[in-house]
Design a protein around this motif. Structure first.
Motif, PDB file in Angstrom:
ATOM      1  N   LYS A 175       0.814  -1.221   0.022  1.00  0.00           N
ATOM      2  CA  LYS A 175      -0.093  -0.060   0.042  1.00  0.00           C
ATOM      3  C   LYS A 175       0.815   1.249  -0.112  1.00  0.00           C
ATOM      4  N   ASN A 176       0.443   2.247  -0.532  1.00  0.00           N
ATOM      5  CA  ASN A 176       1.418   3.390  -0.752  1.00  0.00           C
ATOM      6  C   ASN A 176       0.568   4.700  -0.305  1.00  0.00           C
ATOM      7  N   GLY A 177       0.029   4.525   0.835  1.00  0.00           N
ATOM      8  CA  GLY A 177      -0.843   5.724   1.448  1.00  0.00           C
ATOM      9  C   GLY A 177      -2.137   5.621   1.204  1.00  0.00           C
ATOM     10  N   ALA A 178      -2.824   6.829   1.762  1.00  0.00           N
ATOM     11  CA  ALA A 178      -4.217   7.011   1.863  1.00  0.00           C
ATOM     12  C   ALA A 178      -4.698   8.153   0.950  1.00  0.00           C
ATOM     13  N   LYS A 179      -5.852   8.209   0.507  1.00  0.00           N
ATOM     14  CA  LYS A 179      -6.414   9.305  -0.462  1.00  0.00           C
ATOM     15  C   LYS A 179      -7.544  10.090   0.469  1.00  0.00           C
ATOM     16  N   LEU A 180      -7.162  11.633   0.206  1.00  0.00           N
ATOM     17  CA  LEU A 180      -8.367  12.235   0.675  1.00  0.00           C
ATOM     18  C   LEU A 180      -9.746  12.175  -0.343  1.00  0.00           C
ATOM     19  N   ASN A 181     -11.006  11.971   0.230  1.00  0.00           N
ATOM     20  CA  ASN A 181     -12.047  12.078  -0.402  1.00  0.00           C
ATOM     21  C   ASN A 181     -13.181  12.567   0.119  1.00  0.00           C
ATOM     22  N   PHE A 182     -14.412  12.565  -0.488  1.00  0.00           N
ATOM     23  CA  PHE A 182     -15.610  13.046  -0.086  1.00  0.00           C
ATOM     24  C   PHE A 182     -16.837  12.365  -0.635  1.00  0.00           C
ATOM     25  N   ALA A 183     -17.913  12.353   0.033  1.00  0.00           N
ATOM     26  CA  ALA A 183     -19.244  11.923  -0.428  1.00  0.00           C
ATOM     27  C   ALA A 183     -20.234  12.985  -0.193  1.00  0.00           C
ATOM     28  N   ILE A 184     -21.135  13.448  -1.074  1.00  0.00           N
ATOM     29  CA  ILE A 184     -22.342  14.051  -0.769  1.00  0.00           C
ATOM     30  C   ILE A 184     -23.591  14.048  -1.629  1.00  0.00           C
ATOM     31  N   GLY A 185     -24.589  14.142  -0.828  1.00  0.00           N
ATOM     32  CA  GLY A 185     -26.008  13.934  -1.575  1.00  0.00           C
ATOM     33  C   GLY A 185     -27.208  14.031  -0.760  1.00  0.00           C
ATOM     34  N   PRO A 186     -28.150  13.886  -1.224  1.00  0.00           N
ATOM     35  CA  PRO A 186     -29.519  13.938  -0.256  1.00  0.00           C
ATOM     36  C   PRO A 186     -29.817  12.495   0.164  1.00  0.00           C
ATOM     37  N   ILE A 187     -30.435  12.612   1.251  1.00  0.00           N
ATOM     38  CA  ILE A 187     -30.762  11.508   2.089  1.00  0.00           C
ATOM     39  C   ILE A 187     -32.331  11.534   2.476  1.00  0.00           C
TER      40      ILE A 187
END
Length: 230
Positions: A48-60
């Protein structure tokens, strides 16, 4: 008769849903994605070569089955990623295949889960626990410019790489623990979540290029959950 039965069932379902307490809101989920790599390759080295910054967005949409239990769904735009290095050598230790992969993935997610609420732990404040699944459909992928790939045919940069890296579908288990607070007639909530990927994301197209038939890569996510319901 068959049409009449279908209309009757749909009518009952419609009346049931309208009788429920339905809340609509927005969810924002900044997170860190990382990978689990399982490999059974002779003379292979995968890291493994590190982690990645990400996101999720949406209606619930939360549909209350009881005051403290609700069915939760929605639709999210989500990003994830894969980062790893790998090499496969021949019996003499000479490198046959080398990979430095940094891949950005974009998905549409369909969440399905149950939320369980406690009684009030403070004025207008409850804890909640959510357990469910996420069904992900890939809409885009991109090799980062730092990626490079080589096999017996040559070396390829990210711009030259034309192999599909990730499968179209992914499935995850979602566990969320959070707090919900009434704000006037609305509600705010925040918490932490862990998503565990169940599918080996490597596409057969990339496996055939890199000779990684015995490699499995799953993507996991840890993040913050922020949202507001109306």
């Amino acid at each position: 008769m068959k049409k009449a039965c279908i209309i009757f069932v749909l009518s009952l379902l419609s009346n049931y849903l309208f009788a429920q307490d339905i809340e609509i809101g927005i969810k924002i989920n900044p997170n860190v994605s990382f990978n689990r790599i399982t490999e059974e390759v002779k003379n292979g080295d995968f890291e493994k070569n590190g982690a990645k910054l990400n996101f999720a967005i949406g209606p619930i949409v939360d549909i209350h089955l009881t005051p403290n239990i609700c069915f939760s769904t929605g639709v999210f735009f989500a990003t994830k990623g894969v980062k790893y290095t790998a090499s496969i050598n021949d019996d003499n230790g000479e490198a046959l295949i080398r990979t430095n992969a940094n891949v950005d993935l974009q998905y549409l997610q369909l969440p399905v889960g149950l939320k369980l609420f406690t009684g009030e732990i403070a004025s207008n404040t409850k804890l909640y626990f959510e357990l469910g699944g996420l069904f992900d459909a890939k809409i885009a992928e991109k090799y980062d410019k730092e990626s490079s790939f080589s096999n017996e045919s040559g070396t390829y940069t990210a711009e030259e790489m034309d192999k599909t890296f990730a499968k179209f579908l992914d499935v995850e288990i979602n566990l969320t623990i959070g707090t919900e607070i009434e704000v006037g007639s609305n509600k705010a909530y925040f918490g932490v979540n862990y998503n565990r990927g169940l599918v080996n994301v490597l596409h057969n197209d990339f496996k055939s290029f890199s000779d990684k038939k015995e490699v499995k890569i799953n993507t996991d996510v840890i993040g913050l959950v922020l949202g507001f319901k109306f």
